[in-house]
Design a protein around this motif. Structure first.
Motif, PDB file in Angstrom:
ATOM      1  N   GLU B 105       0.753  -1.024  -0.031  1.00 62.12           N
ATOM      2  CA  GLU B 105      -0.039  -0.139   0.116  1.00 62.12           C
ATOM      3  C   GLU B 105       0.862   1.301   0.030  1.00 62.12           C
ATOM      4  N   HIS B 106       2.086   1.216   0.713  1.00 63.42           N
ATOM      5  CA  HIS B 106       2.805   2.444   0.911  1.00 63.42           C
ATOM      6  C   HIS B 106       4.213   2.543   0.135  1.00 63.42           C
ATOM      7  N   HIS B 107       4.715   1.191  -0.031  1.00 54.64           N
ATOM      8  CA  HIS B 107       5.998   0.916  -0.309  1.00 54.64           C
ATOM      9  C   HIS B 107       6.204   0.345  -1.527  1.00 54.64           C
ATOM     10  N   VAL B 108       7.144   0.330  -2.196  1.00 51.32           N
ATOM     11  CA  VAL B 108       7.673  -0.749  -3.156  1.00 51.32           C
ATOM     12  C   VAL B 108       9.073  -1.111  -2.904  1.00 51.32           C
ATOM     13  N   ARG B 109       9.159  -2.397  -2.887  1.00 53.34           N
ATOM     14  CA  ARG B 109      10.635  -3.105  -2.445  1.00 53.34           C
ATOM     15  C   ARG B 109      10.940  -4.017  -3.399  1.00 53.34           C
ATOM     16  N   VAL B 110      12.426  -3.913  -3.714  1.00 47.44           N
ATOM     17  CA  VAL B 110      12.983  -5.145  -4.290  1.00 47.44           C
ATOM     18  C   VAL B 110      14.197  -5.502  -3.579  1.00 47.44           C
ATOM     19  N   GLU B 149      10.910   6.272 -10.419  1.00 43.57           N
ATOM     20  CA  GLU B 149      12.047   7.543 -10.108  1.00 43.57           C
ATOM     21  C   GLU B 149      11.493   8.215  -8.693  1.00 43.57           C
ATOM     22  N   VAL B 150      12.469   8.520  -8.024  1.00 42.21           N
ATOM     23  CA  VAL B 150      12.284   9.067  -6.767  1.00 42.21           C
ATOM     24  C   VAL B 150      13.364  10.306  -6.906  1.00 42.21           C
ATOM     25  N   ALA B 151      13.426  11.348  -5.965  1.00 40.22           N
ATOM     26  CA  ALA B 151      14.098  12.438  -6.153  1.00 40.22           C
ATOM     27  C   ALA B 151      15.668  12.075  -5.793  1.00 40.22           C
ATOM     28  N   ASP B 152      16.440  11.364  -6.307  1.00 35.65           N
ATOM     29  CA  ASP B 152      17.852  11.294  -6.037  1.00 35.65           C
ATOM     30  C   ASP B 152      18.630  11.507  -7.160  1.00 35.65           C
ATOM     31  N   ALA B 153      17.971  12.269  -8.316  1.00 36.97           N
ATOM     32  CA  ALA B 153      18.933  12.713  -9.276  1.00 36.97           C
ATOM     33  C   ALA B 153      19.563  11.945 -10.250  1.00 36.97           C
ATOM     34  N   GLY B 154      18.818  10.982 -10.691  1.00 41.95           N
ATOM     35  CA  GLY B 154      19.865  10.128 -11.884  1.00 41.95           C
ATOM     36  C   GLY B 154      19.217   8.919 -11.711  1.00 41.95           C
ATOM     37  N   GLU B 155      19.690   8.108 -10.815  1.00 41.13           N
ATOM     38  CA  GLU B 155      19.824   6.658 -10.530  1.00 41.13           C
ATOM     39  C   GLU B 155      18.188   6.238 -10.418  1.00 41.13           C
ATOM     40  N   SER B 156      17.371   5.334 -11.189  1.00 45.73           N
ATOM     41  CA  SER B 156      16.153   4.886 -10.844  1.00 45.73           C
ATOM     42  C   SER B 156      16.331   4.195  -9.639  1.00 45.73           C
ATOM     43  N   ALA B 157      15.082   4.476  -8.759  1.00 47.56           N
ATOM     44  CA  ALA B 157      14.977   3.783  -7.452  1.00 47.56           C
ATOM     45  C   ALA B 157      14.888   2.454  -7.791  1.00 47.56           C
ATOM     46  N   VAL B 158      13.838   2.320  -8.495  1.00 47.46           N
ATOM     47  CA  VAL B 158      13.279   0.698  -8.547  1.00 47.46           C
ATOM     48  C   VAL B 158      13.210   0.753 -10.182  1.00 47.46           C
ATOM     49  N   LYS B 159      13.837  -0.594 -10.449  1.00 51.19           N
ATOM     50  CA  LYS B 159      13.871  -0.931 -11.804  1.00 51.19           C
ATOM     51  C   LYS B 159      13.366  -2.351 -12.022  1.00 51.19           C
ATOM     52  N   LEU B 160      12.190  -2.783 -12.640  1.00 53.56           N
ATOM     53  CA  LEU B 160      11.703  -3.950 -12.654  1.00 53.56           C
ATOM     54  C   LEU B 160      11.750  -4.295 -14.266  1.00 53.56           C
ATOM     55  N   ALA B 161      12.759  -4.998 -14.709  1.00 61.04           N
ATOM     56  CA  ALA B 161      13.039  -5.438 -15.935  1.00 61.04           C
ATOM     57  C   ALA B 161      12.967  -7.035 -16.031  1.00 61.04           C
ATOM     58  N   PHE B 162      12.066  -7.610 -16.707  1.00 61.49           N
ATOM     59  CA  PHE B 162      11.226  -6.997 -17.511  1.00 61.49           C
ATOM     60  C   PHE B 162       9.687  -7.724 -17.065  1.00 61.49           C
ATOM     61  N   LEU B 163       8.728  -7.020 -17.293  1.00 59.81           N
ATOM     62  CA  LEU B 163       7.471  -7.414 -16.898  1.00 59.81           C
ATOM     63  C   LEU B 163       6.662  -7.574 -18.192  1.00 59.81           C
ATOM     64  N   LYS B 164       5.536  -8.259 -18.341  1.00 65.28           N
ATOM     65  CA  LYS B 164       4.665  -8.156 -19.503  1.00 65.28           C
ATOM     66  C   LYS B 164       4.150  -6.820 -19.587  1.00 65.28           C
ATOM     67  N   LEU B 165       3.925  -6.168 -20.892  1.00 65.70           N
ATOM     68  CA  LEU B 165       3.811  -5.053 -21.021  1.00 65.70           C
ATOM     69  C   LEU B 165       2.232  -4.793 -20.274  1.00 65.70           C
ATOM     70  N   SER B 166       1.268  -5.463 -20.409  1.00 69.35           N
ATOM     71  CA  SER B 166       0.078  -5.229 -19.732  1.00 69.35           C
ATOM     72  C   SER B 166       0.261  -5.065 -18.276  1.00 69.35           C
ATOM     73  N   ASP B 167       0.988  -6.124 -17.633  1.00 68.02           N
ATOM     74  CA  ASP B 167       1.308  -6.067 -16.129  1.00 68.02           C
ATOM     75  C   ASP B 167       2.002  -4.719 -15.848  1.00 68.02           C
ATOM     76  N   ALA B 168       3.124  -4.254 -16.434  1.00 67.52           N
ATOM     77  CA  ALA B 168       3.498  -3.037 -16.282  1.00 67.52           C
ATOM     78  C   ALA B 168       2.735  -1.936 -16.120  1.00 67.52           C
ATOM     79  N   GLN B 169       1.647  -1.973 -17.073  1.00 67.04           N
ATOM     80  CA  GLN B 169       0.957  -0.572 -17.156  1.00 67.04           C
ATOM     81  C   GLN B 169       0.026  -0.874 -15.989  1.00 67.04           C
ATOM     82  N   ARG B 170      -0.637  -2.232 -15.613  1.00 70.42           N
ATOM     83  CA  ARG B 170      -1.423  -2.231 -14.700  1.00 70.42           C
ATOM     84  C   ARG B 170      -0.738  -1.699 -13.366  1.00 70.42           C
ATOM     85  N   LEU B 171       0.386  -2.303 -13.282  1.00 67.50           N
ATOM     86  CA  LEU B 171       1.401  -2.043 -12.080  1.00 67.50           C
ATOM     87  C   LEU B 171       1.619  -0.673 -11.938  1.00 67.50           C
TER      88      LEU B 171
END
Lengths: 171, 550
Positions: B105-110, B149-171
């Protein structure tokens, strides 16, 4: 402190510790000695006949002399530079000014500060000084106040953190 | 997405509460063929080098090391290559197996890493932008990468590679809905509807190509070729002509990256923010939620003036500054557009322009000079500092933003909303002091736009410096909450607000509707245990981002 055209009206600048001048002068002496030593190498080599003819003797003399002139000029400026550093706490923001020829006045709203750094180096510590740096979300905010007395630095840090927390907004 | 026929198209997708983890132990893995898609470059490189060696060996015959012992070493070579390929493949498979993610509900964790484990967690309401990227091979497999992306200037905080396109969109829809403060009832997921989306702008390939040919790269090419020819003629030698080859390669590269990043460019607006899509081979969909754009830059290179085209770039805290073409493309809000297109997009970024004549003011900023429409320029006495641009240099203040105009040959306009100003600085060197002028710098998050009011009268500069501080503080107090839809009227959330536009006064107020001030109860209740904390959490605006046990 001398009033400059870009200075705001009705503002009392706080100055940094006079001891900071001593620190800067110490650094200047060390830097001058090193620079002179490096730029005297061709002269020494020419005079001791290790190198002859190259570079010409006048160039070999000119190098350390020009270096000395530049260093002395910078040394003369240091007291004025130190006197030019000022900061002022206002209700909403902190103002910092620096520079003699290239003057800069910066305002950092308390609500924009992300964190405050207080750094103490070995020479600073010997003189009971510290330097304080403010960070916002922008790398352009190069807001540092050098040469603060230790207790003033601690007070300012606490004050800034408290005000920052009270006023903080999102990015 | 360029694949118009692909189902589902990358349009609005309903948030799917089933994607949210219900317990601490519910983790997901990215798609099973991701390691292949991620590792194909490595495999291709191995195949290329090995293959080239063998191939050259065959061509040269006995000289080649691979075949020199009359075929004895050939099986070994193949075995070694196969071994390396298997090792690389196993490495990617292991990395896939050990990478797991969870969206709560509040976080994304990897969690990732085989030997060195890394646990990363980012708060959903700290999102600055979400990208859905499809590199070419991923498109072939119908996969997509999700970048948070969060405000840390550059590096993506969380990268999920790869999901099904529809899953990525729903997520993405789910994360944005959560980040917006809309809570989803797992019992009745139908209650929450998709964030509707309306296309605002689409670029024709013809214009993209024409704009590329008229871009600054062409000017560079002309000057480069002219310099080379002059050298060759004056020196009476052909040697300088060889410089043309690297020059041509560089220019071709510039053209290619400009075309591929402008190709099929489309911009849309939805309650979740501004969404742009582009790409020829690799396609990218970027979503920037409301209030995440820190500064807008509008520029026009000399040749574009003939067509009246402009380019828009933005500073977004999560994008940072990298000099690569990709990063530049990410920070581009509009690769090429007419004045009307620019005004349209500006209306999305800055729904309330803070002036009663926005079109006049912004047009004066884009192409005007002298003190019209509220602009103040460099004083005449300082014209020798900038003989060409002194009539262009200038600024204008509206109730919501500061407009900074500069550049004579390369026209530039920077728009900074008052509440996004980080800090301000006045600079004055000895020459400026002699002419009684100063520069005023606005510091924003890293990005292509660096607003600087040049050579303004020093008293004006100081007054602006002071007033701008007050205005920024005021604007911050009034600014919209971080969670842009909380609390929200369900009808307003699901009904698409009209696309804001400066030419239509009625719709100018519209974007505020979905931010609503209403507190009346309704089915979608934002339930946040610490509402105040979430909005005004003191220290963690940047610090919290990829925190956890990194």
């Amino acid at each position: 402190m001398r009033k400059e055209p870009i200075d705001p009206d009705g503002l009392v600048w706080k100055r940094v510790s006079p001891k900071y001048l001593t620190v800067r002068l110490l650094g200047w002496v060390v830097g001058t000695v090193i620079n002179l030593a490096i730029f005297s190498i061709p002269l020494v080599l020419v005079l001791t006949d290790v190198w002859w003819g190259f570079p010409p003797l006048w160039v070999a003399w000119a190098l350390p002399i020009i270096t000395l002139v530049i260093c002395v000029w910078r040394g003369i400026l240091i007291p004025r530079q130190v006197r030019a550093i000022g900061y002022a706490e206002r209700n909403e923001d902190l103002l910092i000014r620096t520079g003699v020829f290239y003057q800069r006045t910066m305002v950092v709203p308390y609500g924009r500060m992300q964190y405050v750094d207080v750094a103490v180096g070995p020479i600073d510590r010997a003189f009971g000084l510290c330097s304080l740096k403010l960070h916002t979300a922008s790398p352009g905010t190069n807001a540092s106040i050098p040469g603060l007395p230790g207790d003033e630095g601690a007070r300012l840090r606490e004050q800034l953190s408290a005000r920052g927390e009270a006023k903080l907004a999102g990015l | 997405m360029t694949t118009h026929d692909q189902a589902p198209p990358d349009g609005p997708v309903a948030p799917d509460p089933t994607l949210l983890a219900t317990s601490e132990d519910q983790w997901s893995r990215v798609h099973v063929i991701s390691p292949l898609v991620r590792g194909w470059i490595a495999l291709l490189a191995i195949a290329f080098f090995a293959g080239r060696d063998l191939f050259e060996g065959v061509l040269i015959g006995e000289e080649s090391p691979g075949l020199s012992d009359g075929g004895v070493r050939l099986p070994w070579t193949i075995a070694i290559i196969a071994g390396v390929v298997v090792l690389v493949a196993v490495g990617f498979m292991l990395s896939w197996y050990f990478t797991r993610y969870q969206v709560t509900e509040h976080h994304v964790r990897v969690n990732s890493g085989v030997l060195f484990r890394q646990n990363r967690q980012a708060r959903l309401d700290r999102v600055q932008a979400i990208d859905v990227v499809q590199p070419f091979l991923a498109r072939v497999f119908g996969l997509a990468e999700l970048k948070f992306e969060v405000a840390d200037a550059g590096e993506s905080a969380v990268k999920l590679a790869f999901l099904k396109l529809s899953d990525a969109q729903r997520l993405r829809a789910t994360i944005l809905a959560r980040a917006a403060g809309v809570s989803i009832d797992p019992e009745n997921p139908e209650d929450i509807q998709e964030a509707p989306e309306r296309e605002v702008l689409a670029l024709q390939p013809g214009r993209v190509i024409a704009s590329t040919l008229l871009s600054g790269t062409t000017i560079f090419l002309i000057f480069g070729v002219a310099a080379v020819v002059v050298f060759a003629v004056t020196l009476d030698a052909a040697a300088p002509l060889a410089v043309i080859i690297p020059l041509a390669l560089g220019v071709a590269g510039g053209y290619w990256s400009s075309i591929k990043n402008g190709f099929n460019f489309r911009a849309a607006i939805s309650p979740d923010g501004i969404r742009v899509r582009y790409g020829l081979l690799d396609t990218r969909t970027q979503t920037v939620p409301p209030g995440r754009i820190q500064a807008v830059g509008i520029s026009q290179s000399p040749l574009w003036r003939t067509k009246g085209w402009y380019r828009m770039t933005v500073n977004v805290a999560g994008y940072g500054i990298a000099a690569t073409g990709d990063a530049q493309a990410r920070a581009t809000l509009l690769p090429v557009g007419t004045r009307e297109d620019v005004l349209q997009l500006l209306a999305l970024v800055l729904p309330n322009p803070g002036t009663s004549e926005p079109i006049e003011v912004f047009t004066a900023g884009m192409e005007g000079r002298d003190s019209i429409a509220g602009f103040l320029t460099t004083p005449r006495r300082a014209r020798w500092i900038g003989p060409f641009e002194w009539r262009r240099n200038g600024f204008a203040v509206t109730d919501t933003a500061l407009l900074i105009r500069s550049g004579f040959f390369w026209r530039k306009l920077a728009v900074v909303p008052h509440e996004r100003t980080q800090s301000l600085a006045l600079h004055q060197g000895p020459v400026y002091r002699r002419f009684g002028v100063a520069d005023l710098l606005l510091h924003t998050t890293p990005g292509p736009v660096s607003p600087r009011i040049q050579q303004v009268d020093q008293h004006t500069a100081w007054r602006l410096f002071h007033e701008q501080g007050v205005r920024a503080a005021e604007a911050r107090r009034r600014s919209a909450p971080e969670q842009w839809m909380r609390p929200v009227e369900v009808a307003a959330a699901t009904l698409m607000p009209p696309v804001p536009s400066y030419s239509d006064r009625d719709s100018r107020e519209a974007p505020d509707n979905h931010r609503g001030e209403a507190h009346e109860p309704h089915p979608i209740e934002a339930h946040d245990p610490h509402p105040e904390e979430a909005q005004r959490a003191p220290t963690d605006h940047l610090g919290d981002t990829p925190d956890g046990q990194r």
